[in-house]
Design a protein around this motif. Sequence first.
Motif: not given
Length: 922
Positions: A706-707, A714-726
Amino acid sequence: MAAHESHSDANHVSVVGREREAAALTSFLETAVRDGGAQLVTGQPGIGKTELLNAAMRQAGSMGARVLRASGSEYETELGFAGLHQLLLPAAGSLPELPEVHRAALATALGFERGDPPGRLMLTSALLAWLAHLASTTPLVLVVDDLQWVDRSSVAVLSLVARRLGGLRVGLLLSQRTGHESFFGRESAPELTLMPLGDDAAVSLLRHHHPNLHSSVQHRILAEADGNPLALIELPRALTAAQETGADFLPSTLPLSARLRWLFESRVSGLPEPTRRLLLLAALGGEDGTMKVIVGSAGDLAPAEASELVFVDRRPDRLRFAHPLIRSAVVDLATAPERRAAHHRLAQLTADPDVQALHLSESALGPDDTIANRLVEAALTTLERGDTVQAVSLLLRAADLTLYPAERARRLARASYIGANIAGTLDGARALLDRARAAHPAVTNTLQASTAAAAHLLNSEGDIDTAHKLLVGAITHTEPDPHSAEALEEALGTLMMICTFGGRQDLWGPFDDAVARLAPLLTAPFRLAAATFTDPVRSTPEQLCELDALVADLDGESNPVRVVMVAVAGHYVDRFPRDALERTAAEGRAGGAVALAVQALIMLAASAFHEGRWQDAGALADAGIALCEENGYNLLMWGAQNPRMLLAAARADLEYIVRARAIVDQWAIPRNALAVRTFTANVEGLAALTQARYQDAYEHYTSICPLGTFPPHEQVMVWTVMDAVEAAVRSGHVKEAHAHVHAAAEANLARIAPRLRFLCDASAALVADDDVYPNLFDPLVADPGSVRWPFPLARLELAYGERLRRDRAMRAARPHLERAGKLFTSLGATPWAERAEATLRATGRSRRQGAAGPGAALTPRERQIAHLAATGLTNRQIGEQMLLSPRTVGAHLYRVFPKLGISSRAALRDALTDLGDEEDGP
């Protein structure tokens, strides 16, 4: 020799790696069947002369020529005219058609009739007359292979005939070994010398004939063959199945097949005994100290130098074999006692303890624990230097010399682990594990064997849970002490990979507990990786500072295990030792640590993607995928596919994503490797953003977690901050977007690395309120450092431009949209570039218009009317001011709009402002 792969058609000769030579023979044949001629082909034994001649014969036949062939034989060199007899026997039926004087001379010389032998000139004239007769109806091509073994009489006549073939439609094609003289005059025919195959052709030929060799074995064969086609094909045939897969060590000189022995040993066997003894020392040794002793015996070396078997440079005391196979032939010719004696002498001569241990092991008659222990020490030193293949070889030799079965089994299990997890010999690792179990069944319960078995299970028929249970049990039951530290770290490294690909939180508990319990025994790179790789969000400043120091210390580091572990520790926190990883990847692709090379390529490709070097990212990912396919690394295939799939997502290549996901899912899901869902959710989330399917993108990212949360591991969530917010902002989930930005700020992700700071700041700008958003966007897009991450920067410029356009700030929006379009285009992110272009057009101007284009052709009256219209006046009001009819004003504006690149009256003000004709209003 029929070793060299070839094919031909009516137009050309074709042999692998022989394009230049084939073109020369094609040209020769085209001339010969029309006007006659001769050609001599020379080269070393096994270089491909016979195969090239075979291809030329096929081509000559396709040209409509009659082909006659003979081959020289060592056993017929004393038989007069044996070569001519073999060559021309198929045409003997036409002899009666010749004038009697020519017929009689030929019949006598070739042994068809008794009589006085004809003189050479008479025989030459008769033979030319016969060839002219044979070629009168059909072109004729004569082929003579191994000219060095054709009898003297035949060669002498052929030498004379070769000079007189002009105008006869007869071609004479001959081959001769380099270094063997014959009585054929070299001036009689132009010479075509075959050189060793180039690297690409050698690899192609080897893989065609031996596709299943392990890469380290391939590179060894390529080095020993030195471009010799016959050696490339024959050397692997003398290897055992275990050696082919890397499960057994290769000797210092490779054994020769019967064909190769026949080609090369004859040149060695005739040397004096003292010379052969010296050459044996040189073949088995090679370090500088040994060379001084060998080169110092100039008198005994002289016969080998005279035969051009070796070349000696007495400054600085170096000896080089003319071909690696001569070195092998020297060793092959020696008896076992002679080889043992040579190794014993070499052990006395060297000052290097590791080299000494290796020579002592080869001189041993049976098990010797003292030597075995020294070999294990040498293996560890070798592994530190990065030569994983040699390390496995030393451990295997140590196991052979180990007296006690339990210790022998442990050493075999250790070799199996290095083979599976480092060197890339998965099949060989399985065989070694079986040997370990056979040596001592109880080895199954040891830490080394469990680690090797788990590594093999992960890439074969096993599943995540079985491998996890196996390793956790072994680690739990191993007493922590310095002697077991290395084995424990190897086991924990394998367990970390199992937990990562398992993708479930419950798998991590035993790992975290074991790391906490064993921390004093762990090396700094692994201890850091256990924190910064497995849970990067919670990396502490102290850990990051220590990691920075480790990365800085990798300059010149030769141990690929350490390089990769430090790189793994820095992977999700953007500490990236590029130079060291590039060295590791290059060495592994050249036959070294293959598994580590795959991991290096994965991290290099991921970094290239983030940095906008997308062409590099694709090439690196493809190299990693190829290594995984060649070596059976199914698990690592995920990581290699991930940068490729992200590239496809950013370019909306859905076909590639579907195909790649099907392959990964088919392997991963049945094995309970559930991290595949996180990998693909990230990829498909980006693909949905690329296609403006924002709700789909939001659902993909929230399927990971969940956002507003950053769960452990959950390592990949560090890289996807902007992607998930967009995805959340554009799909209307603004509250969730704000929660995620707040969670990133609470976790202080921005402190971890500059790129993560940019992603966090960009996310905050995306959710900013209308009255403050320029204050967040402007510093980011204006920062020169932001260009280091062109893809997220371009998306930020696009989002800023779109928001300004919605606020009717057309002029302010355009530079951002233009920059976004240029960045997307440079990356090849076509769907994103098209979106930027469409938004730019909506502001009233196309990115394709040059600065001097719009308005450049406006007349003074058109410019005046445009300015009045931009103030909001109607056509009638403008006409009243300029004494024109409303219709005339409309006609002028009709011409003005396309000149300015706009389509409506509302865009006039901004268009004129861009021309410098008007300042912005409020």
